[in-house]
Design an enzyme around this catalytic site. Structure first.
Site, PDB file in Angstrom:
ATOM      1  CE  LYS A 177      -3.770  40.124  57.282  1.00 25.52           C
ATOM      2  NZ  LYS A 177      -2.871  38.991  57.496  1.00 25.52           N
ATOM      3  CG  ASP A 211      -4.246  36.457  55.844  1.00 29.83           C
ATOM      4  OD1 ASP A 211      -4.623  37.456  55.210  1.00 29.83           O
ATOM      5  OD2 ASP A 211      -3.831  36.507  57.021  1.00 29.83           O
ATOM      6  CG  HIS A 241      -2.012  44.104  59.615  1.00 27.56           C
ATOM      7  ND1 HIS A 241      -0.893  43.358  59.375  1.00 27.56           N
ATOM      8  CD2 HIS A 241      -2.755  43.385  60.488  1.00 27.56           C
ATOM      9  CE1 HIS A 241      -0.956  42.222  60.068  1.00 27.56           C
ATOM     10  NE2 HIS A 241      -2.076  42.219  60.745  1.00 27.56           N
ATOM     11  CE1 TYR A 286       0.411  38.754  60.838  1.00 25.23           C
ATOM     12  CE2 TYR A 286      -0.261  37.199  59.162  1.00 25.23           C
ATOM     13  CZ  TYR A 286      -0.572  38.154  60.096  1.00 25.23           C
ATOM     14  OH  TYR A 286      -1.893  38.506  60.286  1.00 25.23           O
TER      15      TYR A 286
HETATM   16  P1  NDP Z   1      -6.628  30.470  64.521  1.00 23.22           P
HETATM   17  O1  NDP Z   1      -7.940  30.816  65.075  1.00 23.22           O
HETATM   18  O2  NDP Z   1      -6.503  30.071  63.113  1.00 23.22           O
HETATM   19  O3  NDP Z   1      -5.978  29.357  65.459  1.00 23.22           O
HETATM   20  C1  NDP Z   1      -4.657  28.946  65.283  1.00 23.22           C
HETATM   21  C2  NDP Z   1      -4.222  28.144  66.497  1.00 23.22           C
HETATM   22  O4  NDP Z   1      -5.032  26.984  66.650  1.00 23.22           O
HETATM   23  C3  NDP Z   1      -2.813  27.656  66.389  1.00 23.22           C
HETATM   24  O5  NDP Z   1      -2.280  27.591  67.695  1.00 23.22           O
HETATM   25  C4  NDP Z   1      -2.977  26.252  65.805  1.00 23.22           C
HETATM   26  O6  NDP Z   1      -1.883  25.437  66.202  1.00 23.22           O
HETATM   27  C5  NDP Z   1      -4.257  25.793  66.436  1.00 23.22           C
HETATM   28  N1  NDP Z   1      -5.085  24.939  65.564  1.00 23.22           N
HETATM   29  C6  NDP Z   1      -5.255  25.004  64.233  1.00 23.22           C
HETATM   30  N2  NDP Z   1      -6.145  24.105  63.812  1.00 23.22           N
HETATM   31  C7  NDP Z   1      -6.562  23.433  64.897  1.00 23.22           C
HETATM   32  C8  NDP Z   1      -7.475  22.382  65.102  1.00 23.22           C
HETATM   33  N3  NDP Z   1      -8.158  21.849  64.087  1.00 23.22           N
HETATM   34  N4  NDP Z   1      -7.653  21.925  66.364  1.00 23.22           N
HETATM   35  C9  NDP Z   1      -6.962  22.463  67.396  1.00 23.22           C
HETATM   36  N5  NDP Z   1      -6.084  23.469  67.269  1.00 23.22           N
HETATM   37  C10 NDP Z   1      -5.890  23.948  66.034  1.00 23.22           C
HETATM   38  O7  NDP Z   1      -5.673  31.693  64.895  1.00 23.22           O
HETATM   39  P2  NDP Z   1      -4.877  32.879  64.248  1.00 23.22           P
HETATM   40  O8  NDP Z   1      -4.895  33.932  65.282  1.00 23.22           O
HETATM   41  O9  NDP Z   1      -3.606  32.421  63.720  1.00 23.22           O
HETATM   42  O10 NDP Z   1      -5.780  33.397  63.046  1.00 23.22           O
HETATM   43  C11 NDP Z   1      -5.750  32.831  61.763  1.00 23.22           C
HETATM   44  C12 NDP Z   1      -5.097  33.770  60.770  1.00 23.22           C
HETATM   45  O11 NDP Z   1      -5.787  35.005  60.677  1.00 23.22           O
HETATM   46  C13 NDP Z   1      -3.693  34.199  61.150  1.00 23.22           C
HETATM   47  O12 NDP Z   1      -2.742  33.156  61.024  1.00 23.22           O
HETATM   48  C14 NDP Z   1      -3.489  35.373  60.241  1.00 23.22           C
HETATM   49  O13 NDP Z   1      -3.225  34.942  58.932  1.00 23.22           O
HETATM   50  C15 NDP Z   1      -4.859  36.036  60.361  1.00 23.22           C
HETATM   51  N6  NDP Z   1      -4.879  37.051  61.445  1.00 23.22           N
HETATM   52  C16 NDP Z   1      -4.979  38.360  61.105  1.00 23.22           C
HETATM   53  C17 NDP Z   1      -4.976  39.335  62.073  1.00 23.22           C
HETATM   54  C18 NDP Z   1      -5.093  40.755  61.697  1.00 23.22           C
HETATM   55  O14 NDP Z   1      -4.765  41.623  62.526  1.00 23.22           O
HETATM   56  N7  NDP Z   1      -5.547  41.067  60.498  1.00 23.22           N
HETATM   57  C19 NDP Z   1      -4.842  39.015  63.505  1.00 23.22           C
HETATM   58  C20 NDP Z   1      -4.841  37.592  63.766  1.00 23.22           C
HETATM   59  C21 NDP Z   1      -4.865  36.663  62.766  1.00 23.22           C
HETATM   60  P3  NDP Z   1      -1.026  24.562  65.119  1.00 23.22           P
HETATM   61  O15 NDP Z   1      -0.410  25.542  64.172  1.00 23.22           O
HETATM   62  O16 NDP Z   1      -0.035  23.876  65.990  1.00 23.22           O
HETATM   63  O17 NDP Z   1      -2.019  23.640  64.480  1.00 23.22           O
HETATM   64  C1  1BO Z   2      -0.504  42.766  66.165  1.00 23.48           C
HETATM   65  C2  1BO Z   2      -0.867  41.430  65.599  1.00 23.48           C
HETATM   66  C3  1BO Z   2      -1.199  41.435  64.166  1.00 23.48           C
HETATM   67  C4  1BO Z   2      -1.637  40.087  63.706  1.00 23.48           C
HETATM   68  O1  1BO Z   2      -2.154  40.125  62.407  1.00 23.48           O
END
Ligand code: NDP
Ligand code: 1BO
Length: 381
Positions: free
Chosen positions: A99, A65, A132, A70
């Site tokens: 997106k 994704d 998005h 990003y």
């Molecule tokens: P997540 O819920 O996936 O959490 C990610 C965070 O947790 C990072 O800081 C990562 O650090 C850490 N992490 C990952 N795995 C572990 C683990 N097993 N134990 C402890 N910590 C962990 O967060 P996101 O907000 O990134 O959401 C996931 C994805 O969803 C996004 O990357 C994006 O692709 C999508 N998204 C879409 C949105 C939208 O508006 N449509 C908004 C938000 C997200 P590290 O990298 O150091 O492991």
């Molecule tokens: C504004 C944040 C968007 C993450 O998908």
């Protein structure tokens, strides 16, 4: 499980590949299939994103994704190209989702947005393309906002907006004349032209989902919204099941310690540090992250967890040879406390802002404070 939101299969990739099984697949309303578990890439920084995607593909992930805002699609494209060239995976085995950014909701800008994404990903098509956010911007709306003009927040410069258009006072702009139903029709034309296989929406509330469904010629395949044990989204998950839409959980780990919440959760901790999840982790001998992802998968939602840490990328995918008991699944009800980290109230002046009823009493529109430099920060590049 009997509570799956859509038809889940264990379909094997079309051709044999030299990596571990890709986990369960689901058939989308479009007729295409999608691996339920994917890698998220928001906040995956430059320089490590390609390695993260490559690690993920080698570990068995087939669903990636991303989004043009990003600011990492070129690196993701490089990683995909390398994995295909090395024979680790074929293009057909991958499910790549991007997106449509909200500065480009006008049909003529949708064209520019997808063209940028395809060029940067070095692909002829994406498997899924989703709106998005439901709010369109900017109000000037004359020129599409593309990454090379700044994947950041700022005012117009040289007649162009960066991707997060703001006025001179640091408030987000709104294009109040553009409705997401019109944008949806533009996405449908991308399917007609073979540029995208399936289309969906993200950050839409129930009423907005229904509005798209009612007006759609090509069905909504995916709704991607924030969802984790502290924000279980039961109504939306049920609505998606009813409408044959796959619910895809973003921030399934609550966005870890990099969440955007301005207030602590009602439990005083982040989901990954929740006591109940820790207890389940000890019981099943799994990490808290694995417990959270397994819960999401077992209730029939798709999950896209983000990590750039190779060990966590791998452990977040080790979900397919164990099960949470029915009683333990049920026990998550006790921690469903309605904590949303990505409220983004700074955009709440837009008529299509989705989470108005979650804004605190007396909320006064804020200037851009949420987006850190490099992820939509307030300085133009
Ligand atoms: P997540 O819920 O996936 O959490 C990610 C965070 O947790 C990072 O800081 C990562 O650090 C850490 N992490 C990952 N795995 C572990 C683990 N097993 N134990 C402890 N910590 C962990 O967060 P996101 O907000 O990134 O959401 C996931 C994805 O969803 C996004 O990357 C994006 O692709 C999508 N998204 C879409 C949105 C939208 O508006 N449509 C908004 C938000 C997200 P590290 O990298 O150091 O492991
Ligand atoms: C504004 C944040 C968007 C993450 O998908």
């Amino acid at each position: 499980s009997s509570d799956l939101s859509a038809k889940v299969t264990t379909k094997k990739p079309a051709t044999a590949c030299a990596v571990s099984a890709a986990g369960p697949y689901v058939t989308l309303a479009s007729g295409h299939s999608m691996p339920l578990v994917g890698l998220g890439t928001w906040k995956a920084p430059a320089g490590v994103t390609a390695r993260a995607v490559e690690t993920a593909i080698k570990a068995g992930y087939r669903n990636i994704d991303t989004a043009n805002d990003y600011n990492n699609e070129p690196e993701i494209g490089e990683a995909i190209k390398k994995c295909i060239a090395e024979g680790i995976v074929t293009r057909e085995e991958l499910f790549i989702q991007s997106k449509l950014w909200q500065a480009n909701h006008r049909p003529e800008h949708v064209e520019v947005d997808i063209a940028e994404t395809l060029k940067d990903l070095q692909l002829d098509y994406v498997d899924s393309y989703i709106i998005h956010w439901p709010m369109a911007c900017p109000s000037s709306g004359k020129v599409a906002a593309v990454r090379k003009d700044g994947a950041c927040a700022g005012p117009m410069k040289d007649g162009k907006h960066p991707m997060f258009p703001m006025d001179e006072d640091n408030y987000f702009l709104a294009d109040k004349d553009m409705h997401f139903v019109e944008t949806w029709k533009a996405l449908e034309s991308l399917v007609d032209r073979g540029l995208v296989k399936s289309i969906g929406i993200s950050n839409f509330n129930k009423r907005q989902v229904e509005e798209v469904v009612k007006n759609a010629r090509i069905p909504v395949s995916i709704l991607q919204n924030e969802c984790h044990p502290y924000l279980q989204q039961k109504d939306l998950v049920d609505l998606c099941r009813f409408r044959n839409i796959v619910f895809q959980a973003f921030s399934p780990l609550g966005s870890g310690s990099t969440n955007y919440a301005k207030n602590p959760s009602p439990t005083g901790t982040i989901p990954l540090d929740d006591k109940h999840i820790a207890t389940l982790g000890r019981k099943y001998k799994k990490e808290p992250g694995q417990i959270m992802l397994k819960w999401a998968l077992q209730r029939g939602t798709s999950v896209i967890s983000k990590s750039v840490n190779p060990d966590r990328i791998i452990s977040n995918f080790q979900l397919f040879d164990w099960e949470l008991s029915a009683a333990d699944m049920q026990s998550f009800d006790t921690i469903n406390c309605g904590w949303r980290h990505l409220l983004w109230g700074e955009t709440s002046h837009h008529p299509n802002y989705p989470f108005r009823d979650e804004l605190p009493h007396g909320y006064v529109l804020e200037k851009n404070t949420v987006l850190a430099p490099g992820q939509g920060g307030s300085k133009m590049k």
